[in-house]
Design an enzyme around this catalytic site. Structure first.
Site, PDB file in Angstrom:
ATOM      1  N   SER A   1      13.414  -6.615   6.763  1.00 22.19           N
ATOM      2  CA  SER A   1      12.944  -7.444   7.870  1.00 22.19           C
ATOM      3  C   SER A   1      13.102  -8.923   7.560  1.00 22.19           C
ATOM      4  CB  SER A   1      11.475  -7.131   8.171  1.00 22.19           C
ATOM      5  OG  SER A   1      11.333  -5.794   8.603  1.00 22.19           O
TER       6      SER A   1
ATOM      7  N   ARG B   1      12.045   5.301  -0.880  1.00 16.91           N
ATOM      8  CA  ARG B   1      13.484   5.020  -0.785  1.00 16.91           C
ATOM      9  C   ARG B   1      14.121   4.982  -2.174  1.00 16.91           C
ATOM     10  NH1 ARG B   1      16.472   6.043   3.372  1.00 16.91           N
ATOM     11  NH2 ARG B   1      17.935   4.430   2.711  1.00 16.91           N
TER      12      ARG B   1
ATOM     13  N   HIS C   1       4.864  10.853   6.397  1.00 15.82           N
ATOM     14  CA  HIS C   1       4.323   9.637   6.992  1.00 15.82           C
ATOM     15  C   HIS C   1       2.818   9.480   6.824  1.00 15.82           C
ATOM     16  CE1 HIS C   1       8.310   9.464   8.685  1.00 15.82           C
ATOM     17  NE2 HIS C   1       8.061   8.234   9.064  1.00 15.82           N
TER      18      HIS C   1
ATOM     19  N   GLU D   1      11.379  10.483  -3.169  1.00 10.23           N
ATOM     20  CA  GLU D   1      12.355  11.008  -2.215  1.00 10.23           C
ATOM     21  C   GLU D   1      13.777  10.536  -2.493  1.00 10.23           C
ATOM     22  OE1 GLU D   1      11.427   9.471   1.672  1.00 10.23           O
ATOM     23  OE2 GLU D   1      11.627   7.386   1.037  1.00 10.23           O
TER      24      GLU D   1
ATOM     25  N   LYS E   1      14.480  -0.063  12.710  1.00  6.25           N
ATOM     26  CA  LYS E   1      15.900   0.259  12.811  1.00  6.25           C
ATOM     27  C   LYS E   1      16.151   1.399  13.788  1.00  6.25           C
ATOM     28  CE  LYS E   1      16.528  -1.112   7.995  1.00  6.25           C
ATOM     29  NZ  LYS E   1      16.880  -0.693   6.642  1.00  6.25           N
TER      30      LYS E   1
ATOM     31  N   MET F   1       7.333   9.063  -0.790  1.00 12.15           N
ATOM     32  CA  MET F   1       8.318   8.128  -0.263  1.00 12.15           C
ATOM     33  C   MET F   1       8.699   7.082  -1.323  1.00 12.15           C
ATOM     34  SD  MET F   1       7.142   7.508   3.688  1.00 12.15           S
ATOM     35  CE  MET F   1       7.571   8.691   4.972  1.00 12.15           C
TER      36      MET F   1
ATOM     37  N   ILE G   1       5.119   0.102   1.806  1.00 12.94           N
ATOM     38  CA  ILE G   1       4.524   1.084   0.893  1.00 12.94           C
ATOM     39  C   ILE G   1       5.401   1.264  -0.339  1.00 12.94           C
ATOM     40  CG2 ILE G   1       3.447   2.302   2.827  1.00 12.94           C
ATOM     41  CD1 ILE G   1       5.451   4.610   2.311  1.00 12.94           C
ATOM     42  N   ASP G   2       6.639   0.770  -0.296  1.00 12.92           N
ATOM     43  CA  ASP G   2       7.575   0.951  -1.412  1.00 12.92           C
ATOM     44  C   ASP G   2       7.389  -0.089  -2.519  1.00 12.92           C
ATOM     45  OD1 ASP G   2       8.634   2.910   0.252  1.00 12.92           O
ATOM     46  OD2 ASP G   2      10.231   1.611   0.997  1.00 12.92           O
TER      47      ASP G   2
ATOM     48  N   ARG H   1       1.756   6.342   5.077  1.00  8.29           N
ATOM     49  CA  ARG H   1       1.691   5.069   5.799  1.00  8.29           C
ATOM     50  C   ARG H   1       0.334   4.862   6.462  1.00  8.29           C
ATOM     51  NH1 ARG H   1       6.640   2.865   6.161  1.00  8.29           N
ATOM     52  NH2 ARG H   1       8.508   4.178   6.131  1.00  8.29           N
TER      53      ARG H   1
END
Length: 360
Positions: A114, A181, A281, A232, A80, A179, A136-137, A284
């Site tokens: 995606s 979201r 990060h 987060e 994005k 992380m 990763i979520d 990741r």
């Protein structure tokens, strides 16, 4: 589809460990059938921008290199980073790129966003697609696991282990912000594995006074340190998201809730000093775990099988201990999978004495 198929593969969204293992599985599976595989650079941009950006991938120039064992994306990804144009225009450009390369189908390795975006491009342009879930979520719909989640959990768990040792040395309550979201899978599973004392996730409200109550209980037990894991995406006690910035399409970029909690705890309770570690990060990256490589191999092989049977516009999933496939439309319709607040993971955390918020 022609006998000698030409397959495109791209990685889309945030990167994660295991992407290159997926690419290897697709290349090797396709090679067994005499097909050609073209790696598309930088997500959908490799097909929608001129000149097209891609390369042919083979067992020799990709699979037999160190890349499949490494994290990141060899092909590059698009997360994005640019403001999207109208769907019809992007679909047209995507379709033109696919036809210019002579591709019979495209394999998209991505998360729920995606699958939605690229699925719409393919639908609008009449392109055949297979999706492989990664994030990763672990919030991609329907599949129980996505490539990258297990590796990220290991990174978080290792960090929690390290924080526990330094917390013990300095008699502190250390906060680890991870992380995820709006989904708490990464925080909850790594907190449980890392034996944290508190875990806060977006799906469960909490009270700072009850965090402090937990810290007091720890102190009274004779232990002089604690570890708190926070996702987060959690809100403040007043129900507001903390966001330091917005990305290029206007979405909030989460981050800073760990510092917020540290400040609030320090104001109300003086017996533990708090410090905050934001993993960012690094979650990741790292060496892809055994399970993510295993999942990548199975997903890649299944994607090739589906294409061989002319079954397209589907995403491969892991469910009930088996690889399966489901329509992209059903995946998009289902939407993001949040943490089940009555799951075995949540129940175990409660049973072991972790404070996880105010479960009703």
């Amino acid at each position: 589809m022609t006998k000698e198929k030409r397959i495109g593969i791209l990685t889309s969204g945030g990167d994660c460990a295991g992407l290159n293992a997926v690419i290897r599985a697709v290349v090797n599976g396709a090679s067994q059938k005499g097909w050609k595989v073209f790696g598309i650079h930088n997500g959908t941009e490799g097909l929608t921008e001129k000149p097209l950006s891609y390369e042919e991938l083979t067992v020799h120039n990709f699979s037999d290199t160190p890349w499949p064992r490494l994290s990141g994306s060899y092909l590059g990804s698009l997360n994005k980073g640019v403001k999207m144009e109208a769907l019809s225009e992007m679909s047209r450009r995507f379709g033109e790129g696919v036809r210019e390369l002579g591709l019979d189908a495209v394999i998209v390795v991505g998360g729920d966003g995606s699958m939605n975006i690229t699925g719409n491009y393919c639908k609008g342009a009449g392109i055949k697609m297979i999706g492989i879930p990664k994030t990763i979520d672990n919030d991609t719909p329907i599949t129980e696991f996505s490539v990258g989640f297990n590796s990220a959990c290991q990174v978080c768990t290792t960090a929690i282990d390290s924080l526990e040792l330094t917390a013990r040395s300095h008699q502190r309550a250390l906060i680890c912000e991870v992380m995820g979201r709006d989904a708490g899978h990464l925080a909850m599973q790594s907190a449980l594995a890392g034996q944290a004392d508190v875990c806060l996730v977006p799906e469960i409200p909490y009270k700072i006074d009850n965090i402090i109550k937990k810290l007091k209980e720890i102190k009274a037990s004779g232990r002089n340190h604690a570890v708190i894991v926070v996702s987060e995406g959690i809100k403040t006690e007043d129900g507001e998201h903390i966001s330091g910035a917005k990305n290029m399409i206007g979405e909030a970029v989460y981050g800073g809730v760990g510092q917020y909690l540290s400040s609030e705890i320090n104001i109300r309770y003086k017996d533990f000093q708090t410090r905050v570690t934001t993993l960012g990060h690094i979650q990741r990256s790292g060496t892809p775990s055994m399970f993510d490589r295993y999942l990548a191999a199975i997903f890649g092989a299944k994607a090739i099988e589906l294409l061989a049977n002319d079954e397209t516009n589907k995403m491969v999933i892991w469910k009930d201990g088996h690889v399966q496939a489901i329509s992209i439309e059903e995946v998009v319709k289902k939407g993001t999978t949040l943490l089940d607040t009555h799951s075995d993971c949540v129940k175990a955390a409660q049973a072991l004495g972790m404070y996880i918020g105010e479960i009703k």
